[in-house]
Scaffold this motif. Structure first.
Motif, short mmCIF file in Angstrom:
data_model
loop_
_atom_site.label_atom_id
_atom_site.label_comp_id
_atom_site.label_asym_id
_atom_site.label_seq_id
_atom_site.Cartn_x
_atom_site.Cartn_y
_atom_site.Cartn_z
N TRP A 33 1.92 21.45 -5.36
CA TRP A 33 1.35 20.11 -5.17
C TRP A 33 2.39 19.13 -4.66
CZ3 TRP A 33 2.10 15.61 -8.42
CH2 TRP A 33 1.28 14.53 -8.06
N GLN A 34 3.61 19.23 -5.18
CA GLN A 34 4.67 18.35 -4.71
C GLN A 34 5.00 18.61 -3.24
OE1 GLN A 34 6.02 15.77 -5.98
NE2 GLN A 34 5.29 15.86 -8.08
N LEU A 35 4.94 19.86 -2.80
CA LEU A 35 5.17 20.16 -1.39
C LEU A 35 4.07 19.55 -0.52
CD1 LEU A 35 6.35 23.89 -1.53
CD2 LEU A 35 7.74 21.84 -1.17
N GLN A 36 2.84 19.58 -1.01
CA GLN A 36 1.75 18.94 -0.28
C GLN A 36 1.96 17.43 -0.21
OE1 GLN A 36 -1.65 20.27 -2.50
NE2 GLN A 36 -1.76 22.24 -1.46
N ARG A 37 2.39 16.84 -1.32
CA ARG A 37 2.67 15.40 -1.34
C ARG A 37 3.81 15.06 -0.38
NH1 ARG A 37 0.84 11.54 -1.90
NH2 ARG A 37 2.18 10.38 -3.34
N LYS A 38 4.78 15.94 -0.22
CA LYS A 38 5.88 15.72 0.71
C LYS A 38 5.36 15.57 2.14
CE LYS A 38 9.98 18.05 2.60
NZ LYS A 38 9.43 18.33 3.94
N SER A 39 4.44 16.44 2.54
CA SER A 39 3.87 16.34 3.89
C SER A 39 3.08 15.05 4.07
CB SER A 39 2.98 17.56 4.16
OG SER A 39 3.73 18.76 4.06
N GLU A 40 2.31 14.68 3.03
CA GLU A 40 1.53 13.45 3.11
C GLU A 40 2.45 12.22 3.20
OE1 GLU A 40 -0.83 13.54 -0.39
OE2 GLU A 40 -2.10 15.21 0.29
N LYS A 41 3.55 12.22 2.43
CA LYS A 41 4.46 11.08 2.44
C LYS A 41 5.17 10.97 3.79
CE LYS A 41 4.94 8.86 -0.65
NZ LYS A 41 5.89 8.88 -1.75
N GLU A 42 5.51 12.10 4.39
CA GLU A 42 6.16 12.07 5.71
C GLU A 42 5.23 11.47 6.75
OE1 GLU A 42 7.19 16.13 6.25
OE2 GLU A 42 9.13 15.97 5.21
N ALA A 43 3.95 11.81 6.69
CA ALA A 43 2.99 11.24 7.62
C ALA A 43 2.83 9.74 7.38
CB ALA A 43 1.64 11.94 7.47
N LEU A 44 2.87 9.32 6.11
CA LEU A 44 2.74 7.91 5.78
C LEU A 44 3.95 7.12 6.30
CD1 LEU A 44 1.05 5.76 4.30
CD2 LEU A 44 2.37 6.29 2.23
N ILE A 45 5.14 7.66 6.14
CA ILE A 45 6.35 6.99 6.62
C ILE A 45 6.31 6.86 8.14
CG2 ILE A 45 8.85 7.20 6.83
CD1 ILE A 45 8.86 8.46 4.05
N ALA A 46 5.83 7.89 8.81
CA ALA A 46 5.71 7.83 10.27
C ALA A 46 4.75 6.72 10.69
CB ALA A 46 5.25 9.18 10.82
N LEU A 47 3.65 6.56 9.93
CA LEU A 47 2.71 5.48 10.21
C LEU A 47 3.38 4.12 10.02
CD1 LEU A 47 -0.14 4.30 10.72
CD2 LEU A 47 -0.59 4.62 8.27
N TYR A 48 4.12 3.96 8.93
CA TYR A 48 4.82 2.70 8.69
C TYR A 48 5.82 2.39 9.81
CZ TYR A 48 3.02 2.72 3.89
OH TYR A 48 2.21 2.69 2.77
N GLN A 49 6.51 3.40 10.29
CA GLN A 49 7.47 3.19 11.36
C GLN A 49 6.78 2.73 12.64
OE1 GLN A 49 9.40 7.01 11.32
NE2 GLN A 49 11.01 6.35 9.91
N ARG A 50 5.61 3.29 12.92
CA ARG A 50 4.85 2.83 14.09
C ARG A 50 4.39 1.38 13.90
NH1 ARG A 50 2.64 8.10 13.63
NH2 ARG A 50 0.75 7.29 12.64
N ASN A 51 3.99 1.05 12.67
CA ASN A 51 3.58 -0.33 12.39
C ASN A 51 4.71 -1.31 12.63
OD1 ASN A 51 1.13 0.75 11.62
ND2 ASN A 51 1.44 0.48 9.43
N MET A 52 5.93 -0.94 12.22
CA MET A 52 7.06 -1.84 12.39
C MET A 52 7.39 -2.08 13.85
SD MET A 52 9.62 -0.50 9.36
CE MET A 52 10.86 -1.72 9.81
N ALA A 53 7.05 -1.12 14.72
CA ALA A 53 7.35 -1.26 16.14
C ALA A 53 6.34 -2.14 16.86
CB ALA A 53 7.41 0.11 16.79
N MET A 54 5.22 -2.48 16.20
CA MET A 54 4.19 -3.30 16.83
C MET A 54 4.52 -4.78 16.67
SD MET A 54 0.72 -1.29 15.64
CE MET A 54 0.49 0.45 15.98
N SER A 55 4.35 -5.52 17.74
CA SER A 55 4.65 -6.95 17.71
C SER A 55 3.41 -7.83 17.58
CB SER A 55 5.41 -7.35 18.98
OG SER A 55 4.66 -7.01 20.14
N SER A 56 2.23 -7.26 17.81
CA SER A 56 1.00 -8.05 17.73
C SER A 56 0.68 -8.40 16.28
CB SER A 56 -0.17 -7.28 18.35
OG SER A 56 -0.34 -6.03 17.69
N LEU A 57 0.03 -9.56 16.10
CA LEU A 57 -0.34 -10.02 14.76
C LEU A 57 -1.66 -9.42 14.32
CD1 LEU A 57 0.53 -13.85 14.96
CD2 LEU A 57 1.97 -11.97 14.17
#
Length: 214
Positions: A33-57
């Protein structure tokens, strides 16, 4: 001449063995289960990084929970009046420590309002700020549900917070949390559970073999 007494036949204990195997199976399941959570958290961090690169409000979320697609995005709110102040420790954008001044702002006649980090100072003195338009970054709020509350299904949806780009008069700009700050230690947890399972199994086998030894 008397014959030597026969040694009693010793067998593996059934009930304890089943209990240990069940415990080992649970530990292995937790590791997977922790390995599955690792994959989910990596995808979430990637989403956050894309959000930070956006300049629109984006429009600030009125009610929790805040969608992940909105965290670390730029937004603006109109604080009609700060109704409560929540000073907390933190750092400014140069890494200097201080007291973050978080205002719980009224945005209308009703509703939960919005949390705004208006800057960081050197003491607990409340800033002379009566509200206004605030432009900043949406980040997770300071009060997040605990792991125990989530596991028991009693977690209250957490409010987000807007970290102001420009601090109010007399304060320094607070440091903005980064997507890279999101913890992702699930792999270490998985390894721990697998090691616990292996250790429990080895210890039990050695203990039983010692007991069965003539």
């Amino acid at each position: 001449m008397t014959e030597p007494a026969e040694q009693p036949v010793r067998r593996w204990p059934l009930i304890p063995t089943l209990l240990v195997l069940a415990a080992v199976a649970v530990m292995i399941a937790l590791g997977v289960w922790q390995l599955q959570r690792k994959s989910e958290k990596e995808a979430l961090i990637a989403l956050y990084q894309r959000n930070m690169a956006m300049s629109s409000l984006v429009t600030y979320p009125e009610l929790p929970p805040v969608p992940d697609a909105m965290l670390y995005r730029k937004s603006s709110v109109v604080c009609l009046e700060p109704v409560r102040w929540d000073p907390r420790s933190g750092t400014d954008r140069k890494g200097r420590s201080g007291i973050r001044m978080i205002a719980d702002c009224r945005t209308g006649a009703e509703g939960p309002g919005v949390l705004v980090d208006v800057g960081i100072g050197d003491d607990f003195k409340t800033p002379q700020w009566s509200g206004g338009t605030v432009l900043g970054t949406i980040v997770p709020g300071p009060e997040q549900p605990t792991v125990m509350a989530r596991a028991m299904g009693k977690a209250v949806p957490a409010r987000a917070m807007l970290v102001a780009d420009r601090p109010v008069a007399g304060l320094r700009a607070s440091g903005v949390p980064s997507a890279d700050d999101t913890p992702n230690n699930h792999f270490a947890y998985a390894v721990q559970w697998f090691l616990f399972a292996a250790a429990a199994l080895v210890i039990y086998i050695l203990a039983v073999r010692r007991r069965l030894r003539p």
